[in-house]
Design a protein around this motif. Structure first.
Motif, PDB file in Angstrom:
ATOM      1  N   SER A  57       0.826  -1.207   0.000  1.00 21.76           N
ATOM      2  CA  SER A  57       0.000   0.000   0.000  1.00 21.76           C
ATOM      3  C   SER A  57       0.861   1.259   0.000  1.00 21.76           C
ATOM      4  N   LYS A  58       2.171   1.075   0.039  1.00 28.13           N
ATOM      5  CA  LYS A  58       3.111   2.200   0.031  1.00 28.13           C
ATOM      6  C   LYS A  58       3.686   2.396  -1.369  1.00 28.13           C
ATOM      7  N   GLU A  59       3.775   3.621  -1.788  1.00 27.23           N
ATOM      8  CA  GLU A  59       4.307   3.962  -3.113  1.00 27.23           C
ATOM      9  C   GLU A  59       5.743   3.445  -3.246  1.00 27.23           C
ATOM     10  N   GLY A  60       6.033   2.804  -4.339  1.00 30.53           N
ATOM     11  CA  GLY A  60       7.381   2.302  -4.597  1.00 30.53           C
ATOM     12  C   GLY A  60       7.619   0.890  -4.114  1.00 30.53           C
ATOM     13  N   ALA A  61       6.708   0.340  -3.301  1.00 30.67           N
ATOM     14  CA  ALA A  61       6.929  -0.986  -2.725  1.00 30.67           C
ATOM     15  C   ALA A  61       6.910  -2.085  -3.786  1.00 30.67           C
ATOM     16  N   ALA A  62       6.076  -1.931  -4.808  1.00 36.02           N
ATOM     17  CA  ALA A  62       5.974  -2.964  -5.842  1.00 36.02           C
ATOM     18  C   ALA A  62       7.295  -3.131  -6.592  1.00 36.02           C
ATOM     19  N   PHE A  63       7.910  -2.016  -6.959  1.00 32.69           N
ATOM     20  CA  PHE A  63       9.177  -2.113  -7.679  1.00 32.69           C
ATOM     21  C   PHE A  63      10.283  -2.648  -6.774  1.00 32.69           C
ATOM     22  N   GLU A  64      10.267  -2.264  -5.496  1.00 32.73           N
ATOM     23  CA  GLU A  64      11.233  -2.805  -4.536  1.00 32.73           C
ATOM     24  C   GLU A  64      11.106  -4.325  -4.452  1.00 32.73           C
ATOM     25  N   LEU A  65       9.869  -4.802  -4.395  1.00 35.87           N
ATOM     26  CA  LEU A  65       9.637  -6.248  -4.335  1.00 35.87           C
ATOM     27  C   LEU A  65      10.183  -6.939  -5.576  1.00 35.87           C
ATOM     28  N   PHE A  66       9.911  -6.378  -6.733  1.00 35.41           N
ATOM     29  CA  PHE A  66      10.408  -6.963  -7.980  1.00 35.41           C
ATOM     30  C   PHE A  66      11.931  -7.047  -7.968  1.00 35.41           C
ATOM     31  N   GLN A  67      12.579  -5.982  -7.536  1.00 36.36           N
ATOM     32  CA  GLN A  67      14.043  -5.974  -7.495  1.00 36.36           C
ATOM     33  C   GLN A  67      14.587  -7.031  -6.534  1.00 36.36           C
ATOM     34  N   GLU A  68      13.937  -7.185  -5.393  1.00 32.66           N
ATOM     35  CA  GLU A  68      14.391  -8.172  -4.405  1.00 32.66           C
ATOM     36  C   GLU A  68      14.208  -9.595  -4.929  1.00 32.66           C
ATOM     37  N   ILE A  69      13.130  -9.832  -5.639  1.00 31.96           N
ATOM     38  CA  ILE A  69      12.893 -11.161  -6.212  1.00 31.96           C
ATOM     39  C   ILE A  69      13.915 -11.457  -7.298  1.00 31.96           C
ATOM     40  N   LYS A  70      14.243 -10.454  -8.103  1.00 32.30           N
ATOM     41  CA  LYS A  70      15.264 -10.642  -9.136  1.00 32.30           C
ATOM     42  C   LYS A  70      16.641 -10.870  -8.499  1.00 32.30           C
ATOM     43  N   ALA A  71      16.919 -10.142  -7.417  1.00 27.39           N
ATOM     44  CA  ALA A  71      18.205 -10.313  -6.728  1.00 27.39           C
ATOM     45  C   ALA A  71      18.339 -11.720  -6.152  1.00 27.39           C
ATOM     46  N   ALA A  72      17.197 -12.308  -5.791  1.00 27.11           N
ATOM     47  CA  ALA A  72      17.197 -13.677  -5.266  1.00 27.11           C
ATOM     48  C   ALA A  72      17.223 -14.715  -6.384  1.00 27.11           C
ATOM     49  N   LYS A  73      17.262 -14.220  -7.645  1.00 29.18           N
ATOM     50  CA  LYS A  73      17.339 -15.074  -8.832  1.00 29.18           C
ATOM     51  C   LYS A  73      16.139 -16.029  -8.931  1.00 29.18           C
ATOM     52  N   LEU A  74      14.969 -15.492  -8.625  1.00 27.20           N
ATOM     53  CA  LEU A  74      13.737 -16.268  -8.704  1.00 27.20           C
ATOM     54  C   LEU A  74      12.972 -15.900  -9.970  1.00 27.20           C
ATOM     55  N   LYS A  75      12.436 -16.901 -10.640  1.00 29.32           N
ATOM     56  CA  LYS A  75      11.631 -16.703 -11.845  1.00 29.32           C
ATOM     57  C   LYS A  75      10.177 -17.008 -11.494  1.00 29.32           C
ATOM     58  N   VAL A  76       9.304 -16.078 -11.770  1.00 29.69           N
ATOM     59  CA  VAL A  76       7.892 -16.224 -11.418  1.00 29.69           C
ATOM     60  C   VAL A  76       7.111 -16.756 -12.619  1.00 29.69           C
ATOM     61  N   ASP A  77       6.488 -17.918 -12.436  1.00 27.63           N
ATOM     62  CA  ASP A  77       5.673 -18.507 -13.492  1.00 27.63           C
ATOM     63  C   ASP A  77       4.203 -18.106 -13.356  1.00 27.63           C
ATOM     64  N   ILE A  78       3.756 -17.945 -12.115  1.00 24.90           N
ATOM     65  CA  ILE A  78       2.371 -17.547 -11.855  1.00 24.90           C
ATOM     66  C   ILE A  78       2.390 -16.398 -10.848  1.00 24.90           C
ATOM     67  N   LEU A  79       1.746 -15.302 -11.216  1.00 22.50           N
ATOM     68  CA  LEU A  79       1.610 -14.146 -10.334  1.00 22.50           C
ATOM     69  C   LEU A  79       0.162 -14.058  -9.881  1.00 22.50           C
ATOM     70  N   ILE A  80      -0.048 -14.055  -8.571  1.00 19.93           N
ATOM     71  CA  ILE A  80      -1.400 -13.928  -8.019  1.00 19.93           C
ATOM     72  C   ILE A  80      -1.471 -12.632  -7.230  1.00 19.93           C
ATOM     73  N   ASN A  81      -2.097 -11.630  -7.833  1.00 22.53           N
ATOM     74  CA  ASN A  81      -2.290 -10.336  -7.180  1.00 22.53           C
ATOM     75  C   ASN A  81      -3.541 -10.411  -6.312  1.00 22.53           C
ATOM     76  N   ASN A  82      -3.343 -10.844  -5.080  1.00 17.10           N
ATOM     77  CA  ASN A  82      -4.466 -11.081  -4.164  1.00 17.10           C
ATOM     78  C   ASN A  82      -4.640  -9.973  -3.133  1.00 17.10           C
ATOM     79  N   ALA A  83      -3.562  -9.318  -2.751  1.00 14.99           N
ATOM     80  CA  ALA A  83      -3.620  -8.328  -1.666  1.00 14.99           C
ATOM     81  C   ALA A  83      -4.574  -7.194  -2.007  1.00 14.99           C
ATOM     82  N   GLY A  84      -5.362  -6.798  -1.027  1.00 14.61           N
ATOM     83  CA  GLY A  84      -6.283  -5.684  -1.220  1.00 14.61           C
ATOM     84  C   GLY A  84      -7.000  -5.368   0.078  1.00 14.61           C
TER      85      GLY A  84
END
Length: 257
Positions: free
Chosen positions: A62-89
């Motif tokens: 819910s904080k501005e910029g958090a989505a891109f931070e998450l993406f960067q952290e997942i890439k840094a962990a060398k994880l590949k996402v096959d299914i994305l479930i945008n459930n939070a709300g």
């Protein structure tokens, strides 16, 4: 090769039900939510119960910029996402001007902005690989205005329209996009809130509806027969009358002057 699913809002309700369902399918699970402690606990639970590898990232989307931070952290962990479930709300309820602007901004950021950014970031990778699935949690409220929950219904209308459009755009790249529209569901989403009525489904039902629909050509799905009837009613009744029905219900439950 082990596939990976990323679930936002993963520590309870529909989000955790998705985690369990995909754990049973032997997917790696990436859990995303705000509470580090809760994430760690449920991550261990999934590994213990299903023998799957799990990863977790504490992030307030819910904080501005958090989505891109998450993406960067997942890439840094060398994880590949096959299914994305945008459930939070989440939703704010009550008379619109009684709600703090900060809370409304957080609601819009979580329900629309972060969902859109995560979809854009991961969808681009899926396009390059000609493979991937995106599940966006909309709502039965996507189909009509909901007085005293006005911003929430508007954000979910966006999610539905956005998801259906992307399904058309990206089907030629082998990507599946599905909007899921639950009604009232027995989750912590409604903790401490008075419901307009007591009928509710459970998270596992919503997940079962979703997994079944992924095998079809549906671009969106409404969970539950009662919710499907409610949608049909919204199409048969004049929009002004439907607004009165939802407004009277919302006013009784949530109006605070």
């Amino acid at each position: 090769m082990t596939r990976t699913v990323l679930v936002t809002g993963a520590t309870s309700g529909i989000g955790f039900a998705f985690c369990e369902a995909y754990s049973k399918k032997n997917y790696q699970i990436i859990l995303v939510a705000r509470s580090q402690e809760r994430l760690q606990s449920l991550s261990k639970q999934l590994t213990k119960n299903y023998g799957v590898q799990t990863f977790f990232f504490a992030k307030d989307l819910s904080k501005e910029g958090a989505a891109f931070e998450l993406f960067q952290e997942i890439k840094a962990a060398k994880l590949k996402v096959d299914i994305l479930i945008n459930n939070a709300g989440f939703s704010n309820t009550g008379l619109f001007t009684s709600l703090p602007l900060e809370k409304i901004q957080q609601e819009m950021t979580l329900n629309i902005v972060s969902l859109t950014k995560l979809t854009h970031l991961f969808l681009d990778e899926m396009k390059q690989q000609h493979s991937g699935t995106i599940i966006n949690l909309a709502s039965i409220a996507s189909f009509y205005p909901a007085p005293y929950e006005s911003v929430y219904a508007a954000t979910k209308a966006y999610v539905l329209s956005f998801s259906e459009a992307l399904q058309y755009e990206y089907q030629e790249f082998g990507i599946r996009v599905l909007a899921v529209c639950p009604g009232y569901t027995k989750t912590s989403f409604f903790d401490g809130r008075k419901l307009p009525y007591t009928r509710a489904r459970n998270p596992e039902m919503v997940v079962a509806t979703t997994l079944k629909s992924l095998k079809t050509k549906k671009i969106s799905v409404i969970d539950g027969f009662g919710n499907q009837l409610q949608f049909l009613l919204s199409r048969l009744l004049p929009r002004k009358l439907m607004l009165k029905l939802t407004g009277d219900s919302g006013k009784k439950a949530w109006a605070d002057g």
